[in-house]
Design an enzyme around this catalytic site. Structure first.
Site, mmCIF file in Angstrom:
data_model
loop_
_atom_site.group_PDB
_atom_site.id
_atom_site.type_symbol
_atom_site.label_atom_id
_atom_site.label_comp_id
_atom_site.label_asym_id
_atom_site.label_seq_id
_atom_site.Cartn_x
_atom_site.Cartn_y
_atom_site.Cartn_z
ATOM 1 N N ARG A 157 4.152 13.328 7.004
ATOM 2 C CA ARG A 157 3.356 14.126 7.957
ATOM 3 C C ARG A 157 3.798 14.234 9.416
ATOM 4 O O ARG A 157 4.418 12.856 9.809
ATOM 5 C CB ARG A 157 1.894 13.714 7.918
ATOM 6 C CG ARG A 157 1.080 14.109 6.535
ATOM 7 C CD ARG A 157 -0.265 13.663 6.825
ATOM 8 N NE ARG A 157 -0.442 12.262 6.807
ATOM 9 C CZ ARG A 157 -0.623 11.678 7.631
ATOM 10 N NH1 ARG A 157 -0.690 12.034 8.849
ATOM 11 N NH2 ARG A 157 -0.868 9.879 7.712
ATOM 12 N N TYR A 166 7.041 19.109 2.728
ATOM 13 C CA TYR A 166 6.680 17.569 2.483
ATOM 14 C C TYR A 166 5.200 17.473 2.274
ATOM 15 O O TYR A 166 4.616 17.562 3.099
ATOM 16 C CB TYR A 166 7.478 16.709 3.293
ATOM 17 C CG TYR A 166 7.470 15.162 2.798
ATOM 18 C CD1 TYR A 166 8.611 14.992 1.758
ATOM 19 C CD2 TYR A 166 6.476 14.504 2.787
ATOM 20 C CE1 TYR A 166 8.452 13.669 1.213
ATOM 21 C CE2 TYR A 166 6.318 13.182 2.085
ATOM 22 C CZ TYR A 166 7.315 12.905 1.319
ATOM 23 O OH TYR A 166 7.285 11.451 0.718
ATOM 24 N N GLY A 167 4.734 16.844 1.339
ATOM 25 C CA GLY A 167 3.379 16.194 0.949
ATOM 26 C C GLY A 167 2.249 16.924 1.952
ATOM 27 O O GLY A 167 2.065 18.030 1.781
ATOM 28 N N HIS A 190 -11.479 10.400 4.368
ATOM 29 C CA HIS A 190 -10.281 9.761 3.813
ATOM 30 C C HIS A 190 -10.549 8.457 3.134
ATOM 31 O O HIS A 190 -10.250 7.395 3.598
ATOM 32 C CB HIS A 190 -9.183 9.459 4.973
ATOM 33 C CG HIS A 190 -7.873 9.162 4.690
ATOM 34 N ND1 HIS A 190 -6.946 8.602 5.505
ATOM 35 C CD2 HIS A 190 -7.116 9.640 3.511
ATOM 36 C CE1 HIS A 190 -5.765 8.630 5.013
ATOM 37 N NE2 HIS A 190 -5.765 9.062 3.982
ATOM 38 N N SER A 218 -3.392 5.740 6.271
ATOM 39 C CA SER A 218 -2.496 6.256 5.320
ATOM 40 C C SER A 218 -1.507 4.985 5.194
ATOM 41 O O SER A 218 -1.077 4.159 5.763
ATOM 42 C CB SER A 218 -1.510 7.191 6.168
ATOM 43 O OG SER A 218 -2.175 8.339 6.323
ATOM 44 N N ALA A 219 -1.096 4.628 3.866
ATOM 45 C CA ALA A 219 -0.135 3.462 3.297
ATOM 46 C C ALA A 219 -0.764 2.304 3.755
ATOM 47 O O ALA A 219 -0.206 1.336 3.995
ATOM 48 C CB ALA A 219 1.106 3.616 3.828
ATOM 49 N N CYS A 220 -2.167 2.137 3.695
ATOM 50 C CA CYS A 220 -3.119 0.772 3.688
ATOM 51 C C CYS A 220 -3.487 0.296 2.633
ATOM 52 O O CYS A 220 -4.519 -0.538 2.945
ATOM 53 C CB CYS A 220 -3.710 0.812 5.202
ATOM 54 S SG CYS A 220 -2.724 0.932 6.784
ATOM 55 N N ASP A 241 -7.908 8.890 -2.542
ATOM 56 C CA ASP A 241 -7.260 9.278 -1.289
ATOM 57 C C ASP A 241 -8.364 10.046 -0.489
ATOM 58 O O ASP A 241 -8.680 9.951 0.724
ATOM 59 C CB ASP A 241 -6.083 10.149 -1.138
ATOM 60 C CG ASP A 241 -5.278 10.511 0.013
ATOM 61 O OD1 ASP A 241 -5.217 8.969 0.749
ATOM 62 O OD2 ASP A 241 -5.012 11.499 0.560
ATOM 63 N N ASN A 256 8.513 6.338 2.868
ATOM 64 C CA ASN A 256 7.419 7.137 2.529
ATOM 65 C C ASN A 256 7.755 8.014 1.004
ATOM 66 O O ASN A 256 7.221 8.977 0.841
ATOM 67 C CB ASN A 256 7.018 7.923 3.398
ATOM 68 C CG ASN A 256 5.793 8.844 3.551
ATOM 69 O OD1 ASN A 256 4.774 8.292 2.902
ATOM 70 N ND2 ASN A 256 5.726 9.905 3.893
ATOM 71 N N SER A 257 8.564 7.357 0.170
ATOM 72 C CA SER A 257 8.739 8.137 -1.087
ATOM 73 C C SER A 257 7.564 8.154 -1.978
ATOM 74 O O SER A 257 6.484 7.254 -1.755
ATOM 75 C CB SER A 257 10.019 7.738 -1.752
ATOM 76 O OG SER A 257 9.682 6.194 -2.019
ATOM 77 N N ARG A 258 7.307 9.313 -2.298
ATOM 78 C CA ARG A 258 5.822 9.278 -3.381
ATOM 79 C C ARG A 258 5.990 9.883 -4.739
ATOM 80 O O ARG A 258 7.233 10.332 -5.162
ATOM 81 C CB ARG A 258 5.095 10.588 -2.527
ATOM 82 C CG ARG A 258 4.948 10.210 -1.001
ATOM 83 C CD ARG A 258 3.376 9.952 -0.766
ATOM 84 N NE ARG A 258 3.241 9.210 0.645
ATOM 85 C CZ ARG A 258 2.066 8.812 0.955
ATOM 86 N NH1 ARG A 258 1.069 8.842 -0.019
ATOM 87 N NH2 ARG A 258 1.821 8.212 2.065
ATOM 88 N N ARG A 293 -4.719 -2.291 8.715
ATOM 89 C CA ARG A 293 -3.643 -3.145 8.608
ATOM 90 C C ARG A 293 -3.625 -3.989 9.646
ATOM 91 O O ARG A 293 -3.336 -3.719 10.841
ATOM 92 C CB ARG A 293 -2.577 -2.522 8.149
ATOM 93 C CG ARG A 293 -1.140 -3.382 7.677
ATOM 94 C CD ARG A 293 0.044 -2.066 7.757
ATOM 95 N NE ARG A 293 -0.137 -1.422 6.426
ATOM 96 C CZ ARG A 293 0.678 -1.924 5.385
ATOM 97 N NH1 ARG A 293 1.337 -2.950 5.289
ATOM 98 N NH2 ARG A 293 0.735 -1.380 4.171
ATOM 99 N N ASN A 324 -8.059 -9.014 -4.689
ATOM 100 C CA ASN A 324 -9.039 -8.096 -3.704
ATOM 101 C C ASN A 324 -10.439 -7.906 -4.677
ATOM 102 O O ASN A 324 -11.403 -7.911 -3.901
ATOM 103 C CB ASN A 324 -8.487 -6.712 -3.237
ATOM 104 C CG ASN A 324 -7.309 -7.044 -2.258
ATOM 105 O OD1 ASN A 324 -7.207 -8.022 -1.723
ATOM 106 N ND2 ASN A 324 -6.487 -6.082 -2.134
#
Ligand code: GTP
Ligand code: SPV
Ligand code: MN
Length: 599
Positions: free
Chosen positions: A86, A214-215, A243, A265-267, A292, A382-384, A415, A511
């Site tokens: 993004r 992209y995404g 989110h 994002s990504a956490c 998400d 950030n590959s998905r 994070r 967790n």
């Protein structure tokens, strides 16, 4: 109804004519007039269509067919290396006034932005097909569900939207009932960062995205509709677009509890949503409602009910393996589109952090030969993967329930290497809103920017709130008045490190131990002690039976709070509060004062 004029009619299948689609036809026609595609194709969402379009994408080199024995129905896409995440600086909310979008969003006057974009879109689809992609955000028949139509010149977007949303004829039926839909226009143009804009027009319920493929920039149902326009609509209509992942916890006695959690994002949302409890938690089960996005609305019983508007996952690949997230591994084992991972000689895929040794050779995400001696990473950070939710062995049976699931707890988290303890509970809703509003997190590869730097990311919505952040906080405070039984609010941090830079908490499946405390707190059946920052467990309140990778000392450290660190934290929070000051609800300022006076 008007027919789409020839030559556009050539290859076009038509949407059903029963519903009143006059307005849709007129709009599609006008966009086709502007963009001048060679043909217009109306997607119906069928399996036959998927096979046909996939073959076209393979023939055009847009998708690479993977080893079908190992990965049935799976394909690889490589994005332009200038287009891998993004881009927040290219993202605009074009409300009528700058004040309406506040200081955390980019703004341009709508007339100016339309003019600019119309210029860029003129003739942009010459030589291409314009796909009409009707889709639903939410299960059919839910009062929360919204209809969207995305016009795109990217077959990759079509095939990805088919996975991540309920795409095709189902949307026409819903549109007939609902009457309104979100308009989306997407053109890749020449995939040029200089000509990349993701623009939202909340007053017109419209999104226009150009210059990316992209995404979140281009799958317009996701961040653009479900979060940016969704949050705007939610304020008007009395609901919340967040989110957040949604998960269900089932105890050995069969008690079911649902929580939603906002991590940037990504956490760790996908990982938490698909958590598998450690062996010691015999009989406990976690199911995924969403990974998400959550749309939440007060129910008739005064509780908060949530749906996942999506139908698939667009998840981070690196670091995912059978130890960290088996359910994600199984989810992406079939019918999945991978973007920017590495390709092995046998047609399998690879990424940093996958199980086993790195392959001795492969093709990296840019299409170049790669060996373990190579300098760069084989897969982009950030590959998905885009995978249908039905692939998830832990998919919650409630996922298609139009009423959603009742939420007992809301969890914020970021994070953070220091300061923030493993878990604490807010004193009440207003304090919880303050905790969410002051959330910070180290930046990740999910957005272009400086990875590792702590930034304030209120409710993990900084890049996704479609209006003034101060008004968004006010909406959160307002929601409390609509809820007789509001969820309890928590904050977690899986990422605290010791002085040597090692994670203090093993995370992932472990967790569950923290989640169990949270669930027990939601049901009011475990103690907590009062600290300046909130209610906290003593180390003995966390079930550590069978826990490895965290000593008693480490557990004590990850559960500790240091008043000096917290004083610095409040000063860091001020950076955002000063920016938002003009629009900040007074409640949050009082909460800040109360926090300081407790220290
Ligand atoms: P978006 O799709 O960008 O919204 O990301 P997300 O919030 O779903 O994050 P995801 O679950 O994909 O995790 C992102 C990264 O964090 C991955 O590399 C994970 O391996 C890592 N991660 C997730 N959970 C944990 C955890 O509990 N501890 C640690 N140390 N890392 C984690
Ligand atoms: C995020 O960045 O929060 C994502 C990935 O979920 S994207 O859809 O690209 O925004
Ligand atoms: Mn996300």
């Amino acid at each position: 109804m008007t027919a789409i004029p020839s030559p556009l009619q050539l290859d076009a299948t038509k949407p059903p004519t029963g519903a009143n689609l006059q307005e849709v036809h007129t709009w599609v026609e006008s966009v086709a007039d502007l963009c001048q595609p060679d043909q217009v194709y109306w997607c119906n969402g069928s399996a036959e269509e998927k096979d046909r379009l996939t073959q076209q994408a393979v023939d055009a080199g847009i998708l690479i067919k993977l080893n079908q024995e190992k990965l049935p129905g799976c394909y690889l896409h490589r994005s332009n290396p200038n287009d891998v995440a993004r881009v927040e600086e290219c993202t605009y909310i074009c409300a009528r006034t700058k004040k309406a979008v506040g200081v955390t969003n980019n703004w341009m006057a709508p007339e100016l932005m339309y003019e600019k974009l119309n210029g860029m879109l003129r003739g942009a689809m010459k030589g291409r097909t314009m796909y009409v992609v009707p889709y639903l955000m939410g299960p059919p028949g839910s009062p929360l569900t919204k209809v969207g139509i995305e016009l795109t010149d990217s077959i990759y977007v079509v095939l990805s939207m088919r996975i991540t949303t309920r795409m095709g004829d189902v949307a026409w039926t819903e549109l007939a009932a609902k009457g309104t839909y979100t308009k989306g226009i997407h053109s890749m143009l020449d995939v040029n960062p200089e000509r990349r804009i993701i623009a939202h027009f909340p007053q017109d319920n419209t999104i226009i995205s150009v210059g990316s493929n992209y995404g979140g920039n281009v799958l317009l149902g996701k961040k653009c509709l479900a979060l940016r326009l969704g949050s705007y609509l939610g304020r008007d209509e009395g609901w919340m677009a967040e989110h957040m992942l949604i998960l269900g916890v089932e105890s050995p006695k069969g008690e079911k509890t649902f929580v939603a959690a906002a991590f940037p994002s990504a956490c760790g949302k996908t990982n938490f949503a698909m958590l598998i409890p450690p062996a010691w938690f015999k009989g406990w089960k976690v199911t995924t409602v969403g990974d998400d996005i959550a749309w939440m609305k007060p129910g008739p019983d005064g509780r908060l009910y949530a749906i996942n508007p999506e139908a698939g996952y667009f998840g981070v690949v690196p670091g995912t393996n059978f130890k960290s997230n088996p359910n994600a591994m199984i989810s992406m084992a079939k019918d999945t589109i991978y973007t920017n991972v590495a390709l092995k000689p046998d047609g399998d895929v690879w990424w940093e952090g996958k199980d086993g040794e790195p392959p001795s050779e492969c093709i990296d995400w840019k299409g170049r030969p790669w060996t373990p001696a190579s300098k760069g990473k084989a897969a982009h950070p950030n590959s998905r993967f885009a995978a249908p939710m039905e692939n998830n062995p832990a998919l919650a049976p409630e996922v298609n329930d139009p009423n959603g699931v009742p939420i007992s707890g809301l969890i914020f988290g970021g994070r953070r290497a220091t300061t923030l303890p493993l878990v604490f509970q807010a004193f009440n809703w207003i304090h919880g809103v303050y905790v969410g509003a002051t959330m910070g997190s180290e930046m990740t590869a999910a957005a272009a920017g400086t990875v590792g730097q702590v930034r304030r990311d209120p409710m993990a919505m900084l890049p996704f709130c479609g209006y003034n952040m101060g008004d968004y906080f006010a909406h959160w405070l307002e929601m409390r008045k609509l809820l007789k039984n509001p969820p309890k609010i928590f904050h977690v941090n899986w990422f605290r490190k010791n002085a040597e830079g090692k994670f203090l908490w093993p995370g992932y499946g472990e967790n569950m131990r923290v989640l169990k405390w949270i669930i027990d707190r939601c049901h009011g059946r475990v103690p907590a002690y009062e600290t300046p920052v909130g209610w906290m467990p003593e180390p003995r309140d966390i079930d550590t039976e069978g826990l490895t990778g965290c000593s008693n000392e480490e557990l004590a450290e990850v559960l500790s709070i240091n008043v000096e660190d917290w004083k610095r934290e409040v000063l860091l929070q001020d950076e955002l509060f000063f920016k938002l000051y003009a629009d900040l609800p007074k409640e949050l300022i009082f909460q800040r004062e109360l926090l300081i006076s407790r220290m």
